[in-house]
Design an enzyme around this catalytic site. Structure first.
Site, PDB file in Angstrom:
ATOM      1  N   TYR A 140      -3.116   1.199   2.403  1.00 24.46           N
ATOM      2  CA  TYR A 140      -2.816   1.092   0.981  1.00 24.46           C
ATOM      3  C   TYR A 140      -3.240  -0.284   0.500  1.00 24.46           C
ATOM      4  O   TYR A 140      -2.925  -1.305   1.133  1.00 24.46           O
ATOM      5  CB  TYR A 140      -1.316   1.281   0.735  1.00 24.46           C
ATOM      6  CG  TYR A 140      -0.962   1.335  -0.740  1.00 24.46           C
ATOM      7  CD1 TYR A 140      -1.645   2.194  -1.593  1.00 24.46           C
ATOM      8  CD2 TYR A 140       0.038   0.535  -1.274  1.00 24.46           C
ATOM      9  CE1 TYR A 140      -1.340   2.253  -2.947  1.00 24.46           C
ATOM     10  CE2 TYR A 140       0.352   0.594  -2.628  1.00 24.46           C
ATOM     11  CZ  TYR A 140      -0.346   1.456  -3.454  1.00 24.46           C
ATOM     12  OH  TYR A 140      -0.042   1.516  -4.799  1.00 24.46           O
ATOM     13  N   ASP A 235      -6.268  -7.909   3.060  1.00 22.90           N
ATOM     14  CA  ASP A 235      -5.237  -7.621   2.068  1.00 22.90           C
ATOM     15  C   ASP A 235      -3.913  -8.090   2.673  1.00 22.90           C
ATOM     16  O   ASP A 235      -3.322  -7.417   3.509  1.00 22.90           O
ATOM     17  CB  ASP A 235      -5.208  -6.117   1.756  1.00 22.90           C
ATOM     18  CG  ASP A 235      -4.114  -5.762   0.755  1.00 22.90           C
ATOM     19  OD1 ASP A 235      -3.328  -6.661   0.387  1.00 22.90           O
ATOM     20  OD2 ASP A 235      -4.034  -4.580   0.365  1.00 22.90           O
ATOM     21  N   LYS A 263       3.626  -9.744  -3.616  1.00 21.75           N
ATOM     22  CA  LYS A 263       4.945  -9.410  -3.064  1.00 21.75           C
ATOM     23  C   LYS A 263       5.830 -10.617  -2.779  1.00 21.75           C
ATOM     24  O   LYS A 263       6.319 -11.261  -3.688  1.00 21.75           O
ATOM     25  CB  LYS A 263       4.755  -8.580  -1.790  1.00 21.75           C
ATOM     26  CG  LYS A 263       4.154  -7.197  -2.086  1.00 21.75           C
ATOM     27  CD  LYS A 263       4.712  -6.156  -1.169  1.00 21.75           C
ATOM     28  CE  LYS A 263       3.927  -4.863  -1.258  1.00 21.75           C
ATOM     29  NZ  LYS A 263       4.754  -3.725  -1.485  1.00 21.75           N
TER      30      LYS A 263
HETATM   31  C1  LIG Z   1      -1.018  -3.828   1.559  1.00 25.06           C
HETATM   32  C2  LIG Z   1      -0.748  -3.643   0.100  1.00 25.06           C
HETATM   33  N1  LIG Z   1      -1.693  -4.012  -0.782  1.00 25.06           N
HETATM   34  C3  LIG Z   1      -1.500  -3.904  -2.115  1.00 25.06           C
HETATM   35  C4  LIG Z   1      -0.322  -3.395  -2.612  1.00 25.06           C
HETATM   36  C5  LIG Z   1      -0.130  -3.255  -4.101  1.00 25.06           C
HETATM   37  O1  LIG Z   1       0.731  -4.229  -4.567  1.00 25.06           O
HETATM   38  P1  LIG Z   1       1.472  -4.038  -6.004  1.00 25.06           P
HETATM   39  O2  LIG Z   1       2.460  -2.943  -5.805  1.00 25.06           O
HETATM   40  O3  LIG Z   1       2.045  -5.398  -6.271  1.00 25.06           O
HETATM   41  O4  LIG Z   1       0.415  -3.672  -6.985  1.00 25.06           O
HETATM   42  C6  LIG Z   1       0.672  -2.986  -1.743  1.00 25.06           C
HETATM   43  C7  LIG Z   1       1.945  -2.430  -2.258  1.00 25.06           C
HETATM   44  O5  LIG Z   1       2.748  -1.886  -1.555  1.00 25.06           O
HETATM   45  C8  LIG Z   1       0.460  -3.107  -0.345  1.00 25.06           C
HETATM   46  O6  LIG Z   1       1.377  -2.697   0.547  1.00 25.06           O
END
Ligand SMILES: Cc1ncc(COP(=O)(O)O)c(C=O)c1O
Length: 435
Positions: A140, A235, A263
Site C-alpha cells: 500500500y 515509502d 503518519k
Molecule cells: C506504507 C504506506 N504508504 C502510504 C500510506 C498513505 O498514507 P495516508 O493515509 O497518510 O495518505 C499508508 C497508509 O496507511 C501506508 O501504510
C-alpha cells in the site's frame, strides 16, 4: 418499539458511506463513536474504555493527547494556523529530517502519505523521463494509482501484470504500474531488465506491510536500480521514525534516492514529506517552471506551522534515550505472547512484524509475500478481530495489523494477550461444536 432518537450508528450510516470514515466494517452491536483518547486508551461516547491498537493507523506513536504535542500545538495555534509559507517550525523540522534521514538532502512538505508517494513517483518519472513504476504485490502506498494497483488482487495474474483494487483509476494505471513479488529478487530483477527502458524506478515499503525483507533483498534492489539507472523510492510512511529514528534506511542500512514520510512524524496532525537527493528534489523549484523536467508540487496546508510544530515536538520525544529499545521490547512481548497463545490453541498462524508493529496471518505456510499471505483463513481472522473488539481491544476488524506506541504499557499488552487467549478459546469451541 423503535426509539425516535436515531443511534450514532444510524446517523453515521446516513451520512458516511458504510457508516465509517473508511476501512471500519463493524457489526451494529460494536459500532461506536469515539469521544476521547489518552495514552493508549480511547473512550466512546458512552464512556466505555478500549485499549487502542491501530493508534490512528500508526500516526500517534507517542500516545493520544501527549502533553508535549499538546503544548506545541497550543502554542502554535495561538500564533496562526497556516500561512502556506516558511515558518520557524517548518524550517526546524526540515533541518531535523535532513539530519536524521540518510537520503534526505532536501525535503518538501504535503499533508498526507498518499500525496507524498504520488509526488515521489511523479519526481521519479520526471527525473528519468520514463513512465512506468514497479511496485510489490500487496503493498500500500496510499489511495493513488501506485497504492491501489494490485493492493488486494484476487486473480493473481502473471507478474508484472497488475490488477486494480479500485475502480476509477486512470486508463493508464494498470499499464504504468508493474508488479513484482516482494522478497523475490530474481523475478524482480528479470522484470527490471525486461522493462528498464520504460521504468522510472521502484517504490517499496521496506517492511512490506508486516513482512520483513529477507537478507539481501533491499540491498539487491539498491544495487540493481543503481546499475540500471533507475530510482529507488522507500515509502517510509509507516517505517519512518518508527523502526529507528532514521527509519528503515537506518534500520536496514540501505539508502534510497527518495523517501516518503508521514503518519508518526505528525503526532496525529496532517503531514506528508518527500525527502531525497538534492538533484531530484530540485525539479520542484518554481524557477524551473517551463523546463520539461519541472515538477509541480504544491499544497495549501503542507508544512503548516501547527503540524510541523507537532512534528518537532514528536521528534524531540523520540530522541529521548531508550525510545526505540522500549518500542521494540513492547513489540517483542506482544509477538512472542501471541505466538505462544496461537500455538497452545493449535491454530495455524504466522505472527509477523518488527519493532512496534505486529500482524497475524492465519496460515501454516511461511509468509514472505502477498501470495503466501493470500492463502490464509480470512474467516478466522475476522472472528479473531471481532472477538478482540468485544473484549475491549480497539482495532480495525478488516486488518490484523497493530501499531504499538510509547504509551502502551506491559499491562496493555497483557490485556491484549488475555483477550486473544479468550477469543481463540471461544473460536475453538465454536469450531468443535456440531453445526
Ligand atoms: C506504507 C504506506 N504508504 C502510504 C500510506 C498513505 O498514507 P495516508 O493515509 O497518510 O495518505 C499508508 C497508509 O496507511 C501506508 O501504510
Amino acid at each position: 418499539m423503535s426509539s425516535s432518537v436515531p443511534s450514532a450508528r444510524e446517523r453515521s450510516r446516513a451520512v458516511f458511506p458504510g457508516g465509517s470514515l473508511g476501512e471500519y466494517d463493524l457489526p451494529a452491536d460494536l459500532a461506536v463513536v469515539l469521544a476521547r483518547g489518552e495514552g493508549a486508551t480511547v473512550w466512546d461516547s458512552a464512556g466505555r474504555a478500549f485499549t487502542d491498537f491501530p493508534m490512528g493507523w500508526g500516526s500517534v506513536l507517542l500516545g493520544h493527547a501527549h502533553p508535549a504535542i499538546m503544548a506545541a500545538v497550543r502554542r502554535q495555534a495561538g500564533l496562526g494556523s497556516n500561512f502556506a509559507y516558511v515558518t520557524a517550525p517548518a524550517l526546524e523540522l526540515a533541518e531535523e529530517i535532513v539530519r536524521a534521514v540518510a537520503c534526505a538532502e532536501r525535503v518538501r512538505f504535503c499533508a498526507s502519505g498518499t500525496e507524498a508517494t504520488s509526488y515521489a513517483v511523479r519526481l521519479a518519472r520526471a527525473y528519468t523521463g520514463r513512465p512506468k513504476i514497479l511496485k510489490f504485490e500487496g503493498a500500500y502506498h496510499g489511495a493513488n494509482e501506485v497504492g491501489t494497483v494490485s493492493l488486494f488482487p484476487r486473480r493473481l495474474l502473471d507478474f508484472p501484470l497488475g490488477e486494480p483494487t479500485s475502480a476509477g483509476l486512470g486508463p493508464g494505471a494498470e499499464a504504468e504500474v508493474l508488479v513484482a513479488p516482494y522478497n523475490d529478487l530474481r523475478t524482480t530483477i528479470a522484470i527490471l531488465e525486461a522493462h528498464r527502458h520504460e521504468l522510472a524506478g521502484i517504490i517499496v515499503e521496506p517492511l512490506h506491510r508486516c513482512t520483513s525483507p529477507q537478507p539481501g533483498f533491499l540491498q539487491g534492489l539498491r544495487e540493481a536500480t543503481a546499475e540500471m539507472d533507475l530510482l529507488l523510492i522507500f515509502d517510509e510512511t509507516v517505517t519512518g521514525f518508527r523502526l529507528a529514528y532514521g527509519g528503515a534506511q537506518e534500520y536496514y542500512g540501505v539508502r534510497p534516492d527518495l523517501a516518503t514520510l508521514g503518519k508518526a512524524l505528525g503526532g496525529g496532525y496532517p503531514i506528508g514529506v518527500v525527502a531525497g537527493r538534492g538533484d531530484i528534489m530540485d525539479l520542484v523549484r518554481e524557477d524551473r517552471m517551463g523546463d520539461p523536467r519541472y515538477v509541480w508540487f504544491a499544497s495549501s496546508i503542507g508544512g503548516n506551522p501547527v503540524s510541523t510544530a507537532a512534528a518537532c515536538a514528536t521528534l524531540a520525544e523520540l530522541r529521548t534515550p531508550g525510545t526505540y529499545a522500549r518500542l521494540f521490547a513492547l513489540g517483542e512481548r506482544l509477538r512472542s505472547g501471541l505466538r505462544a497463545i496461537l500455538s497452545n490453541a493449535a491454530v495455524a498462524a504466522q505472527v509477523q512484524g518488527d519493532g512496534p508493529l505486529a500482524a497475524v496471518v492465519f496460515t501454516d505456510r511461511e509468509v514472505v509475500d502477498y501470495r503466501t499471505a493470500h492463502a490464509s483463513n480470512r474467516e478466522l481472522a475476522r472472528a479473531y478481530l471481532l472477538g478482540l473488539f468485544r473484549r475491549g481491544i480497539f482495532l480495525n476488524p478488516m486488518s490484523t495489523k497493530l501499531y504499538l506506541s510509547l504509551a502502551h504499557t506491559d499491562a496493555d499488552i497483557e490485556r491484549f494477550l488475555d483477550a486473544a487467549r479468550a477469543t481463540l478459546a471461544e473460536v475453538g469451541r465454536a469450531r468443535r461444536s456440531p453445526a
